[in-house]
Design a protein around this motif. Sequence first.
Motif, short mmCIF file in Angstrom:
data_model
loop_
_atom_site.label_atom_id
_atom_site.label_comp_id
_atom_site.label_asym_id
_atom_site.label_seq_id
_atom_site.Cartn_x
_atom_site.Cartn_y
_atom_site.Cartn_z
N VAL A 1 0.85 -1.18 0.00
CA VAL A 1 0.00 0.00 0.00
C VAL A 1 0.89 1.24 0.00
O VAL A 1 2.07 1.15 0.34
CB VAL A 1 -0.95 0.02 1.22
N PRO A 2 0.36 2.41 -0.38
CA PRO A 2 1.18 3.63 -0.29
C PRO A 2 1.70 3.83 1.13
O PRO A 2 1.09 3.39 2.10
CB PRO A 2 0.20 4.73 -0.69
N LEU A 3 2.81 4.51 1.25
CA LEU A 3 3.55 4.64 2.51
C LEU A 3 2.67 5.07 3.68
O LEU A 3 1.91 6.03 3.59
CB LEU A 3 4.69 5.65 2.33
N ILE A 4 2.78 4.29 4.77
CA ILE A 4 2.07 4.57 6.03
C ILE A 4 3.12 4.92 7.07
O ILE A 4 4.16 4.26 7.17
CB ILE A 4 1.27 3.33 6.49
N ASP A 5 2.84 5.93 7.87
CA ASP A 5 3.77 6.35 8.91
C ASP A 5 3.57 5.48 10.14
O ASP A 5 2.87 5.86 11.09
CB ASP A 5 3.57 7.83 9.24
N ALA A 6 4.16 4.27 10.12
CA ALA A 6 4.06 3.33 11.24
C ALA A 6 5.32 2.47 11.27
O ALA A 6 5.91 2.20 10.22
CB ALA A 6 2.83 2.45 11.10
N GLU A 7 5.72 2.06 12.44
CA GLU A 7 6.91 1.21 12.59
C GLU A 7 6.60 -0.21 12.15
O GLU A 7 5.47 -0.67 12.25
CB GLU A 7 7.34 1.20 14.06
#
Length: 103
Positions: free
Chosen positions: A22-28
């Motif tokens: 998926v498009p970039l998600i701000d999660a570790e």
Amino acid sequence: MYSIIEQAGVQFKVTPGEKIDVPLIDAEAGTDLTIDKVLLTADGEKVTIGMPTIAGATVTARVLSHGQDKKVLVIKKKKRKDYKRKNGHRQQFTKIEIISINA
């Protein structure tokens, strides 16, 4: 059982246990996330369609890793004008694994 979700303006058909980009998600990496934009769920003969989303339905996913796609070349040229431009772009993505669909 499958579901159609929306993530960053893009729709994906997902099933439990499936791994998708998926498009970039701000999660570790390794964290769980809940996607609440569920547009459709289907369980055998029972199909539920949202208007625009299904209230109370969620999809639980685990972030596996982050990466970049293959390079896409953008070339511009105008004939007989000595105009040429070449540019490259690599789109960032997040690989997630679908854990469960809660309808």
